[in-house]
Design a protein around this motif. Structure first.
Motif, mmCIF file in Angstrom:
data_model
loop_
_atom_site.group_PDB
_atom_site.id
_atom_site.type_symbol
_atom_site.label_atom_id
_atom_site.label_comp_id
_atom_site.label_asym_id
_atom_site.label_seq_id
_atom_site.Cartn_x
_atom_site.Cartn_y
_atom_site.Cartn_z
ATOM 1 N N TYR A 1 33.303 38.041 42.433
ATOM 2 C CA TYR A 1 34.291 37.741 43.484
ATOM 3 C C TYR A 1 33.588 37.478 44.819
ATOM 4 O O TYR A 1 34.014 36.628 45.598
ATOM 5 N N TYR A 2 32.520 38.247 45.051
ATOM 6 C CA TYR A 2 31.792 38.049 46.305
ATOM 7 C C TYR A 2 31.177 36.645 46.359
ATOM 8 O O TYR A 2 31.264 35.952 47.370
ATOM 9 N N SER B 1 43.807 40.274 27.118
ATOM 10 C CA SER B 1 43.408 41.391 27.979
ATOM 11 C C SER B 1 44.408 41.570 29.103
ATOM 12 O O SER B 1 44.765 40.592 29.774
ATOM 13 N N PRO B 2 44.850 42.799 29.319
ATOM 14 C CA PRO B 2 45.706 43.013 30.487
ATOM 15 C C PRO B 2 44.854 42.966 31.751
ATOM 16 O O PRO B 2 43.676 43.312 31.721
ATOM 17 N N GLY C 1 44.246 43.867 24.558
ATOM 18 C CA GLY C 1 42.915 44.237 24.099
ATOM 19 C C GLY C 1 41.957 43.985 25.242
ATOM 20 O O GLY C 1 42.299 43.261 26.181
ATOM 21 N N SER C 2 40.775 44.580 25.184
ATOM 22 C CA SER C 2 39.880 44.394 26.325
ATOM 23 C C SER C 2 38.453 44.063 25.910
ATOM 24 O O SER C 2 37.509 44.307 26.653
ATOM 25 N N ASP C 3 38.305 43.492 24.711
ATOM 26 C CA ASP C 3 36.974 43.074 24.279
ATOM 27 C C ASP C 3 36.765 41.620 24.716
ATOM 28 O O ASP C 3 37.456 40.717 24.233
ATOM 29 N N PRO C 4 35.810 41.378 25.605
ATOM 30 C CA PRO C 4 35.645 40.004 26.119
ATOM 31 C C PRO C 4 35.254 38.988 25.042
ATOM 32 O O PRO C 4 35.368 37.792 25.250
ATOM 33 N N LYS C 5 34.803 39.481 23.860
ATOM 34 C CA LYS C 5 34.417 38.549 22.802
ATOM 35 C C LYS C 5 35.610 38.086 21.967
ATOM 36 O O LYS C 5 35.547 37.045 21.312
ATOM 37 N N ASP D 1 39.481 37.062 34.339
ATOM 38 C CA ASP D 1 38.037 36.812 34.446
ATOM 39 C C ASP D 1 37.828 35.353 34.852
ATOM 40 O O ASP D 1 38.079 34.432 34.078
ATOM 41 N N THR D 2 37.369 35.163 36.067
ATOM 42 C CA THR D 2 37.161 33.791 36.560
ATOM 43 C C THR D 2 35.680 33.549 36.864
ATOM 44 O O THR D 2 35.327 32.593 37.543
ATOM 45 N N SER D 3 34.835 34.446 36.328
ATOM 46 C CA SER D 3 33.420 34.388 36.683
ATOM 47 C C SER D 3 32.749 33.084 36.233
ATOM 48 O O SER D 3 31.733 32.701 36.778
ATOM 49 N N TYR D 4 33.292 32.419 35.237
ATOM 50 C CA TYR D 4 32.669 31.200 34.701
ATOM 51 C C TYR D 4 33.183 29.935 35.392
ATOM 52 O O TYR D 4 32.758 28.829 35.073
ATOM 53 N N LYS D 5 34.115 30.096 36.309
ATOM 54 C CA LYS D 5 34.674 28.930 37.009
ATOM 55 C C LYS D 5 33.977 28.744 38.357
ATOM 56 O O LYS D 5 33.466 29.714 38.919
ATOM 57 N N PRO D 6 33.980 27.519 38.877
ATOM 58 C CA PRO D 6 33.342 27.323 40.193
ATOM 59 C C PRO D 6 34.074 28.104 41.281
ATOM 60 O O PRO D 6 35.291 28.336 41.166
#
Lengths: 468, 351
Positions: free
Chosen positions: A151-152, A344-345, A411-415, A422-427
């Motif tokens: 986020y930072y 994932s919630p 569920g909370s398994d990222p796989k 989760d937006t970490s993979y977006k610009p």
């Protein structure tokens, strides 16, 4: 004569200039509150709090909680709702300029809270939320409202909405959680078409849609509020795509790598699958707001409605009973990389403390009170929403079978479980609106084919990367 | 232009005053008694002039006092807003942060093609706005002019007809736009009517506002529907002021109904037409109420216009720092409005 008139003119002009200057200084952006706010406590501010929300369905449950809170602490809480969401944002925007913010605000988690926090409107809760408080939340959402590395980094992008936040700051605590990509189905319409249970695969859903459309005609389609173009993208396509091609390939769709993005083979595959829904949209859904689409479903104009966990309360407000509805997550295609994909919630809304609040201690006490298991469970039941605390092994006992069934797909398994939060993979500068607009050309507007849509989406995402 | 006229008038008035003074001076070269008498008159006149001057000063002071609240209000709400808006147009700001980032002319350049993110949206909105600015005034004139001619010639129940045709203007607003939305839905009254009259093939399965090919056109029709009443009223007013003798002369010269309307009434009402066109051009340029309430730009931006884009950039970008872009677009619209006003002045002056 001229001299006197001139004097009068000068005096008038002087007065006007002075008034304008006063007004300008009063309205200048420098008049906002400091980032960390002024430390003040309940003793200074008295024993009443104001809380704002953007959900009408939260008002009564919050008032119920407030009554009990007053009995316990003597502090009264006035709850005010401003709807819809964009009107709420404008209300906060203008009130921030005039210094009229409430003590506590319900905000969209990991979004508005960061914007307001970065702009100096909120109190940083990092050293106020101790472990006993944060541990009361489900592990999956415990850190929602906290600025992490991803986020930072996003906040540093050109034109970022969250500019000004720093790693480690906490700008909200979770209040409601949930997920998008939940399909609501009209049980009676399904039964009329011989469909008695929720589909397990995308193909099975398409087959059901064909049957229901044959049985119900134009009222047998799928409604979704396409006036907000991100709905189709973020509430349906992404959930399906994540399962179909797996997490890594899915993340690649949002990269600036031409071999992985929406113009690639993977992009073509997911867009082709998504386009299969084209014949089944409810007529006119492309111009409806989210609320209008839900209302159309509640009125029987559609057999299916795509929304999120939060949609249930709105449908109930519009006259649907739980017995009328079957729910299921957007199903995955049968050739999917991930079978039994979960959702994932993530924190949908959080509670933030205004930096200008003169009742910080009382406000914190109120926020903490709402996070206690008993109060949160009662709120969930009253508001038909999912709280961020554990509801035990049988959540349906607390929130009823429909909402309970939705909680079961969490569920909370990222796989294996799709996490919209989760937006970490977006610009960093990513904005879903233009991407959603491009996807709308494929379906429901049917003005572009898969190749052209994929190329356009990739081009827009590349633009965001160039700004990040 | 008006300032020049005013100066000319002032010069003319000064000149008249001077010539009157000079004439009076020449008359005073008569007898000595006359001079004394005139001197006495002058003294009385001077005293009287001094009193008049004081009175004028008081009147002027009262005048300024009366207009002061309006001027102060304009300075606070109008001038301040203008200058604040201008300042913001050179900044990147979300309306919340204590400070903003100066970006110079970047916002203007981004809107005019520099940003691959914003300029396509603005281009689409500008194209839609131009279509609205061209089609709405032309269609309004084409409907309102003949309607006014017919209504002007109706002898019986003319008041009733005029009231009926004026209803769209009286009722235009949020409620009417919402009603139109329902009428234009896939299962709305308009499609039902078409089907009832055997024109089902013309009905729109996605609704008239849902089909990207019909959405903008449908909104234009509603805008024309809203604009015709006022235009018709202006034409009716113009028709009342045409000298009957002119029409009588045309009739005697053998001009028929069509010839009279096209060759005599139309040119005589050219000034009215110019005003109607320019009012609607201005509405098309700046108005966005109907677009916000009925489609909010949907489907996929097909009904976005510049006014709505300004609003979106300011309030609908979920707190993205686009207030500066919004303000810059507002100023670009202001410049366009100035051009329209200039053309307006030229055209109306020529008429």
């Amino acid at each position: 004569m001229k001299v006197n008139q001139g004097s009068l003119k000068k005096m008038t002009c002087g007065a006007i200039a002075a008034a304008a200057l006063l007004a300008m200084s009063a309205c200048s952006p420098g008049g906002s509150t400091g980032k960390d706010g002024s430390a003040s406590d309940a003793a200074q501010g008295g024993s009443s709090l104001t809380m704002w929300t953007f959900k009408q369905s939260h008002v009564k449950p919050l008032q119920n909680a407030a009554e009990k809170f007053k009995e316990k602490t003597g502090v009264s809480v006035t709850v005010q709702a401003f709807t819809p969401d964009d009107a709420y944002v404008t209300k906060v925007q203008t009130s921030a300029q005039t210094g009229d913010l409430p003590d506590v605000m319900e905000v969209h988690s990991n979004g508005e809270d960061f914007t307001y926090g970065g702009s100096g409107l909120l109190t940083n809760l990092a050293d106020k939320v101790d472990s006993s408080w944060s541990n009361s939340f489900l592990e999956a959402v415990r850190q929602d409202g906290v600025v992490n590395d991803a986020y930072y980094k996003q906040s540093l992008a050109e034109g970022s909405k969250t500019a000004g936040i720093q790693k480690g700051e906490r700008w909200s605590v979770p209040f409601t959680i949930g997920t998008f990509g939940i399909v609501y189905a009209n049980k009676a319409k399904l039964a009329a078409a011989g469909v008695t249970e929720a589909p397990k695969t995308w193909e099975a859903w398409m087959a059901d849609l064909e049957k229901v459309k044959a049985a119900s005609g134009t009222t047998g389609g799928v409604s979704i509020g396409f006036q907000s173009p991100t709905t189709g993208l973020e509430w349906a396509m992404q959930q399906m795509a994540f399962a179909q091609i797996g997490p890594d390939a899915y993340h690649g769709l949002f990269s600036n790598d031409a071999s992985k993005n929406f113009a690639s083979a993977n992009g073509t595959k997911v867009l082709s699958t998504y386009a299969q829904i084209q014949p089944y949209w409810m007529p006119g859904t492309q111009s409806l707001t989210i609320d209008d689409a839900d209302i159309a479903f509640a009125q029987g104009k559609a057999a299916y409605d795509i929304g999120g966990t939060f949609t249930l309360a709105f449908l109930a407000q519009n006259g649907m009973t739980m017995d009328d509805i079957i729910t299921f997550p957007i199903p995955e295609p049968s050739d999917s990389v991930i079978k039994d994909r979960g959702l994932s919630p993530f924190g949908l809304t959080g509670l933030s403390l205004s930096a200008s609040s003169k009742n910080q201690e009382s406000a914190l006490e109120w926020m903490k009170y709402l996070a206690t298991e008993e109060v949160a469970a009662q709120f969930a039941k009253d508001a038909m929403d999912v709280p961020p605390v554990s509801l035990g092994d049988k959540p349906e006992d607390t929130v009823g079978p429909v909402l309970g069934a939705m909680i079961d797909v969490f569920g909370s398994d990222p796989k294996t479980d799709y996490n919209l939060g989760d937006t970490s993979y977006k610009p960093g500068a990513y904005d879903g609106t233009p991407v959603g607009n491009a996807l709308m050309e494929l379906t429901p507007l049917a003005t572009a084919d898969v190749a052209a849509t994929g190329a356009k989406m990739a081009e827009i995402i590349d633009t965001f990367w160039s700004q990040s | 232009m008006s300032a020049t006229t005013l100066t000319d008038r002032e010069r003319a008035a000064d000149s008249a005053t001077r010539s009157r003074g000079s004439a009076a001076g020449q008359g005073h070269h008569g007898s000595h008694r006359d001079n004394e008498a005139h001197q006495g008159k002058r003294q009385r006149g001077a005293a009287s002039q001094s009193g008049t001057r004081g009175q004028r000063r008081r009147e002027a002071a009262w005048g300024y006092a009366f207009v002061a609240p309006a001027i102060v209000l304009f300075c606070v709400m109008g001038a301040y807003t203008l200058f604040f808006g201008l300042e913001v147009s050179f900044a990147q700001w979300n309306g919340l942060t204590p400070t903003w980032k100066w970006v110079g002319f970047k916002n203007y350049l981004d809107l005019l093609g520099g940003s691959p993110l914003y300029s396509p949206e603005v281009r689409q909105a500008a194209l839609n706005t131009v279509i609205v600015m061209v089609v709405v005034p032309i269609a309004t004139v084409c409907i309102a002019f003949p309607l006014a001619i017919i209504l002007n010639q109706v002898k019986r129940l003319s008041g009733v007809f005029r009231s009926v045709y004026f209803i769209p203007y009286v009722t235009t607003g949020v409620a009417v736009y919402m009603a139109w939305k329902y009428v234009l839905e896939p299962d709305g009254a308009f499609n039902a009517l078409l089907t009832m009259f055997g024109l089902g093939s013309l009905s729109q399965p996605q609704g008239w506002l849902g089909n990207p090919d019909t959405a903008l056109g449908t909104l234009i029709v509603i805008m024309v529907w809203s604009a015709v009443p006022v235009a018709m009223l202006l034409y009716l007013t113009g028709l009342q002021s045409i000298d009957g003798a002119v029409l009588e002369a045309a009739k005697i010269d053998g001009a028929g109904w069509w010839r009279t309307n096209v060759s005599i009434i139309r040119p005589l009402l050219a000034g009215t037409t110019a005003i109607i066109v320019l009012l609607n051009v201005r509405d098309g340029l700046q108005g966005f109420q109907i677009f916000l309430l009925m489609t909010n730009g949907a489907p996929a931006g097909r009904t976005n216009v510049l006014g709505l884009e300004v609003y979106d950039l300011a309030f609908q970008k979920l707190l993205a720092p686009t207030l500066g872009l919004s303000s810059a677009l507002g100023w670009l619209l202001f410049i366009a409005a100035l051009v329209v006003a200039f053309i307006n002045q030229k055209v109306t002056k020529e008429r």
